[in-house]
Design a protein around this motif. Sequence first.
Motif, PDB file in Angstrom:
ATOM      1  N   SER A 244      -2.356  -9.742  -8.536  1.00 18.78           N
ATOM      2  CA  SER A 244      -1.829  -8.534  -9.165  1.00 18.78           C
ATOM      3  C   SER A 244      -1.129  -7.703  -8.104  1.00 18.78           C
ATOM      4  O   SER A 244      -1.290  -7.932  -6.913  1.00 18.78           O
ATOM      5  N   ILE A 245      -0.356  -6.739  -8.539  1.00 19.51           N
ATOM      6  CA  ILE A 245       0.325  -5.834  -7.620  1.00 19.51           C
ATOM      7  C   ILE A 245      -0.559  -4.613  -7.389  1.00 19.51           C
ATOM      8  O   ILE A 245      -0.897  -3.897  -8.332  1.00 19.51           O
ATOM      9  N   GLU A 246      -0.950  -4.396  -6.118  1.00 19.10           N
ATOM     10  CA  GLU A 246      -1.840  -3.288  -5.808  1.00 19.10           C
ATOM     11  C   GLU A 246      -1.123  -2.131  -5.121  1.00 19.10           C
ATOM     12  O   GLU A 246      -1.582  -0.996  -5.176  1.00 19.10           O
ATOM     13  N   LEU A 247      -0.012  -2.414  -4.433  1.00 13.84           N
ATOM     14  CA  LEU A 247       0.639  -1.395  -3.605  1.00 13.84           C
ATOM     15  C   LEU A 247       1.812  -0.756  -4.351  1.00 13.84           C
ATOM     16  O   LEU A 247       2.706  -1.456  -4.832  1.00 13.84           O
ATOM     17  N   SER A 248       1.803   0.555  -4.386  1.00  9.50           N
ATOM     18  CA  SER A 248       2.968   1.282  -4.875  1.00  9.50           C
ATOM     19  C   SER A 248       4.042   1.248  -3.806  1.00  9.50           C
ATOM     20  O   SER A 248       3.759   0.943  -2.645  1.00  9.50           O
ATOM     21  N   PRO A 249       5.290   1.571  -4.126  1.00 11.44           N
ATOM     22  CA  PRO A 249       6.336   1.594  -3.098  1.00 11.44           C
ATOM     23  C   PRO A 249       5.990   2.516  -1.931  1.00 11.44           C
ATOM     24  O   PRO A 249       6.270   2.190  -0.780  1.00 11.44           O
ATOM     25  N   GLU A 250       5.367   3.678  -2.253  1.00 11.22           N
ATOM     26  CA  GLU A 250       4.990   4.613  -1.191  1.00 11.22           C
ATOM     27  C   GLU A 250       3.892   4.018  -0.304  1.00 11.22           C
ATOM     28  O   GLU A 250       3.939   4.126   0.928  1.00 11.22           O
ATOM     29  N   ALA A 251       2.890   3.407  -0.935  1.00 14.01           N
ATOM     30  CA  ALA A 251       1.798   2.796  -0.170  1.00 14.01           C
ATOM     31  C   ALA A 251       2.308   1.625   0.671  1.00 14.01           C
ATOM     32  O   ALA A 251       1.885   1.426   1.819  1.00 14.01           O
ATOM     33  N   ALA A 252       3.228   0.854   0.115  1.00 21.48           N
ATOM     34  CA  ALA A 252       3.798  -0.269   0.848  1.00 21.48           C
ATOM     35  C   ALA A 252       4.585   0.213   2.062  1.00 21.48           C
ATOM     36  O   ALA A 252       4.503  -0.374   3.149  1.00 21.48           O
TER      37      ALA A 252
END
Length: 362
Positions: A244-252
């Motif tokens: 699944s995708i866990e990271l938002s663009p900001e978190a990434a």
Amino acid sequence: MTQTSIELLKVWFIFSFSLGCWTCINLLVSRRGDKRVKYTILSLILLLLVPPLNAYVNLISPEPIHWLLILSQKLTWVYGPVMVVLIRHILLRPISRLSYTLQALPLLISVTHDSLNLQWISSPILISLLFIQVFCYLAYAAWLLKSERAQLLKLTTQFKNTSYYWLIYLIASLFLVMLIDVSVLTSMLMSYIPSFVALAAIASFIAIFINSIALFSIYQPNVFFHEVGEPNENPMTEKQHLRSIELSPEAAKQLDEQLAELVKNHKPHLDEDISLPKLASLLGVTSHQLSELLNIHKSTSFYDFLNDLRYQESLHFLTANEGELTISDIAYRSGFNNRNSFYKVFKEKTGLTPSQYKKSVG
């Protein structure tokens, strides 16, 4: 001792001294290898010139040269520091200039004490201090080698044609020399003193042996090198499909900045044992999150990411070392698992082999 024996000993000592001088000249004129390693070996060999020279002087002159005699008796103080310095170099953990100076102090103090006949420290105490120093360095060297088994295994199996590979034999010879010196000192404490000729002959043999290894480190004869096949550089340790995708663009973006900072300060790509879980733990995230950052947000894989960092590291050495390091030395210092992997990645990145690139920027 017959006159024939004396003449043969003179020839032996002259040969030992001449080989040492030849080795020093080769170390000075050769552009191959790590500069600091070469200067460390050069310093060692210059000191090893002293025993055969002193022995020769004693055979042709009734009066020994005082400082030469003192220095030839104090070389045990230097073997341990040189051995540890070389070990740290092959593990890519070189020491500072201050540390070089501090490790040379015991030799300088001991030589000065006896040369000036200061009598501040009695001989039994001085020998006891020498015993302590020798065993401390032997213990520290053994601990270093044991703690870095993976790096040593990589060097001995994949980089046999590097100058670093030959340092292993030089370190082993210093280890043996220290044990011999301890045995001689022990026999002297037990009132059994070997003859001057025997000690000088052993010292010359040791010097010849170490000089030979030093020359091998320069010329690296191919007869000793067996090229190995390229191992699998992309074992399936990464999952091809993220759960699944866990990271938002900001978190990434924030994690990417942390990764860049970690790479800049700690260079994890040089770590022989680096893995996706280990790198993730250094960042304080899960393996899944780091894999997502690399696969989704940076459009790369973990091993491509590592090889790109190693490639960038190699560019630094190829453009800045002015020819001192060989291609194999550069591959080892850049973190590649073997020379074949280095050539493959470099050719993919530049369309040139490392040797061709080195010539183009020369």
